[in-house]
Scaffold this active site. Structure first.
Site, PDB file in Angstrom:
ATOM      1  N   GLY A 250       0.743  -1.248   0.000  1.00  0.00           N
ATOM      2  CA  GLY A 250       0.000   0.000   0.000  1.00  0.00           C
ATOM      3  C   GLY A 250       0.769   1.292   0.000  1.00  0.00           C
ATOM      4  CB  CYS A 363     -11.949   2.920 -31.297  1.00  0.00           C
ATOM      5  SG  CYS A 363     -12.355   3.532 -32.900  1.00  0.00           S
ATOM      6  CD  GLU A 364     -13.078   3.708 -24.630  1.00  0.00           C
ATOM      7  OE1 GLU A 364     -13.320   2.536 -24.982  1.00  0.00           O
ATOM      8  OE2 GLU A 364     -13.417   4.190 -23.533  1.00  0.00           O
TER       9      GLU A 364
HETATM   10  N1  LLP Z   1      -1.260  -7.238  -0.818  1.00  0.00           N
HETATM   11  C1  LLP Z   1      -2.545  -7.382  -1.168  1.00  0.00           C
HETATM   12  C2  LLP Z   1      -3.364  -8.377  -0.500  1.00  0.00           C
HETATM   13  C3  LLP Z   1      -3.065  -6.596  -2.201  1.00  0.00           C
HETATM   14  O1  LLP Z   1      -4.343  -6.740  -2.541  1.00  0.00           O
HETATM   15  C4  LLP Z   1      -2.242  -5.641  -2.857  1.00  0.00           C
HETATM   16  C5  LLP Z   1      -2.765  -4.832  -3.958  1.00  0.00           C
HETATM   17  C6  LLP Z   1      -0.905  -5.544  -2.458  1.00  0.00           C
HETATM   18  C7  LLP Z   1      -0.453  -6.344  -1.419  1.00  0.00           C
HETATM   19  C8  LLP Z   1       0.070  -4.583  -3.103  1.00  0.00           C
HETATM   20  O2  LLP Z   1      -0.311  -3.269  -2.917  1.00  0.00           O
HETATM   21  P1  LLP Z   1       0.649  -2.053  -3.347  1.00  0.00           P
HETATM   22  O3  LLP Z   1       1.899  -2.097  -2.495  1.00  0.00           O
HETATM   23  O4  LLP Z   1       0.959  -2.190  -4.794  1.00  0.00           O
HETATM   24  O5  LLP Z   1      -0.169  -0.854  -3.067  1.00  0.00           O
HETATM   25  N2  LLP Z   1      -4.626  -1.679  -9.887  1.00  0.00           N
HETATM   26  C9  LLP Z   1      -4.566  -0.702  -8.838  1.00  0.00           C
HETATM   27  C10 LLP Z   1      -4.009  -1.248  -7.548  1.00  0.00           C
HETATM   28  C11 LLP Z   1      -4.731  -2.464  -7.035  1.00  0.00           C
HETATM   29  C12 LLP Z   1      -4.107  -2.982  -5.797  1.00  0.00           C
HETATM   30  C13 LLP Z   1      -4.557  -4.369  -5.519  1.00  0.00           C
HETATM   31  N3  LLP Z   1      -3.961  -4.965  -4.378  1.00  0.00           N
HETATM   32  C14 LLP Z   1      -3.757   0.502  -9.340  1.00  0.00           C
HETATM   33  O6  LLP Z   1      -3.315   0.481 -10.463  1.00  0.00           O
HETATM   34  O7  LLP Z   1      -3.610   1.471  -8.627  1.00  0.00           O
END
Ligand code: LLP
Length: 434
Positions: A250, A363-364
């Site tokens: 996160g 295309c959008e």
């Molecule tokens: N652990 C779990 C259980 C997770 O669901 C996630 C991300 C992470 C770790 C890693 O989180 P990070 O350190 O990358 O914040 N597609 C979205 C982000 C979705 C995150 C999903 N889970 C974006 O592009 O911002």
């Protein structure tokens, strides 16, 4: 302190004397020519430096790279070499890890709807931890472990009821979430009690992930408080003291000059101190911490290179600079309103004094990569556009929209470039059509 593009680009980014952007010792304009565009360029050193920083900040914890941000066989190997564990969230991610001979005991397996086949795959592979997302999954995992004769170490995903300040699509700690078992609603405690009686599983601790791209530590500290209290209720109800607490990923990064990236060192210090204090207060031993960063490790390690095509100026309204990729290689602007920086890799020494909008080739109208960004006034067909900080959730969320072949991913280090994911061809795109 005002930030610069340096905070957004890979650490090896330099301006060459020919005015070109260099990454990993390679001229990005040459890379675009040699490998084609759109192209994901990964600076190996940036990833490795960041992995080391995370491990040094959390020497006494397990650091799992979350593969959802970007995973392929070569990436899984780099993650293993850096001594990190790996968070997988699907059979496909697990398959990729196993194909890379990633040590299974360093894998943690997530997902709010794992199928029987996925649970079985994880257990047969001998993954280190499977995270049960619901009571139902816990029971199912026990039955599958029993049928395989494979005793499995599990964690329980709990929902702490904390709202992190980030985009609502990537907030996961709040009560109204599809993930995990509620602490407040009592489901998490019920699951902990039930786990004690299941014959084929060992529940080693609890897991929570409150969201993604979070800048402040407060929501994490609040989560630690709630989890500590939860551990105390579990001890009171079952006599069991959890050995591990996983706080998920996160941490935020800098996408634009205005962003302040989270400093992992201060996060780690504050989280550790909080956990220690809470556990002492409650008379519990301090559990081992687990963390699962992804974005923080990989986002700034990559840039995407595009070739500029049509430039459309609408006098008094806006100038659209179209590139040869778009929402099929980066869905984040369309999905989350995400902001990025951009520069011309072949004119990196020319002042950016013209405000334009970078449009994708799909295309959008919503396929806009960056609204209102400054580029050199001479921007035109054939220029190479570099968009930094695309390493996380870029390639991994890529699609074949409009039947675009997915780009290649290359790694650069000391002037050498190697392809780690080959560019798709039109044949690839149609290869499953019957
Ligand atoms: N652990 C779990 C259980 C997770 O669901 C996630 C991300 C992470 C770790 C890693 O989180 P990070 O350190 O990358 O914040 N597609 C979205 C982000 C979705 C995150 C999903 N889970 C974006 O592009 O911002």
């Amino acid at each position: 302190m005002p930030h610069t593009l340096k905070d957004v680009l890979p650490s090896s980014a330099r301006l060459r004397s020919n005015g070109h952007l260099e990454i990993g010792g390679a001229d990005t304009v040459d890379l675009a020519r040699e490998f084609g565009t759109p192209l994901f360029v990964m600076c190996e050193d940036t990833f490795r430096e960041r992995a080391l920083r995370y491990r040094e900040a959390y020497t006494d914890a397990d650091v799992y790279y979350a593969g959802k941000a970007f995973l392929c066989v070569a990436m899984a190997k780099m993650v293993a070499e850096e001594g990190l564990g790996l968070d997988v969230a699907s059979g496909g991610e697990l398959f990729t890890a196993l194909k890379a001979s990633f040590p299974p005991e360093r894998i943690i397996f997530h997902g709010n709807n794992k199928s029987d086949a996925e649970l079985e795959m994880g257990m047969k592979a001998g993954v280190g931890r499977i995270v049960a997302d619901s009571m139902e999954e816990l029971e199912r995992a026990d039955a599958i472990a029993g049928s395989l004769g494979a005793r499995t170490q599990m964690m329980l995903r709990v929902t702490p009821g904390v709202e992190a300040h980030t985009h609502e699509y990537i907030q996961t700690g709040q009560e109204d979430s599809k993930f995990g078992m509620s602490v407040e609603g009592g489901v998490a405690l019920e699951a902990a009690k039930r786990a004690r009686d299941l014959p084929n599983l060992d529940v080693v601790g609890f897991h929570s992930h409150i969201g993604s791209n979070i800048t402040g530590v407060e929501a994490f500290l609040r989560t630690v408080e709630i989890l500590a209290e939860f551990c105390a209720s579990v001890r009171d109800a079952t006599g069991i003291q959890p050995a591990e607490l996983n706080l998920g990923g996160g941490l935020a990064i800098a996408y634009t000059r205005g962003d302040f990236p989270a400093r992992v060192e201060s996060f780690a210090t504050e989280v550790r101190a909080k956990l220690q204090g809470e556990m002492e207060r409650l008379g519990l031993p301090v559990p081992r911490i687990g963390v699962e960063p992804a974005r923080w490790l990989i986002a700034n390690a990559m840039v995407t290179l595009y070739t500029v095509g049509t430039v459309k100026e609408i006098p008094g309204i806006r100038t659209y600079v179209s590139v040869d990729g778009g929402m099929s290689d980066n869905i984040r602007p369309a999905l989350y309103g995400a902001r990025y920086e951009a520069l011309l890799a072949n004119k990196a020494d020319v002042p950016s004094d013209r405000v334009v909008t970078i449009a994708g080739a799909h295309c959008e109208q919503g396929d806009l990569l960056i609204k209102d960004v400054s580029l050199p006034a001479s921007v035109g067909r054939g220029d190479v556009l570099a968009v930094p900080a695309t390493g996380a959730y870029g390639y991994s969320m890529a699609s074949n929209y409009n039947r675009f072949p997915r780009p290649a991913v290359i790694v650069v280090e000391d002037g050498d470039a190697r392809v780690i994911v080959a560019r798709e061809t039109y044949e690839d795109v149609t290869s499953r059509d019957l």
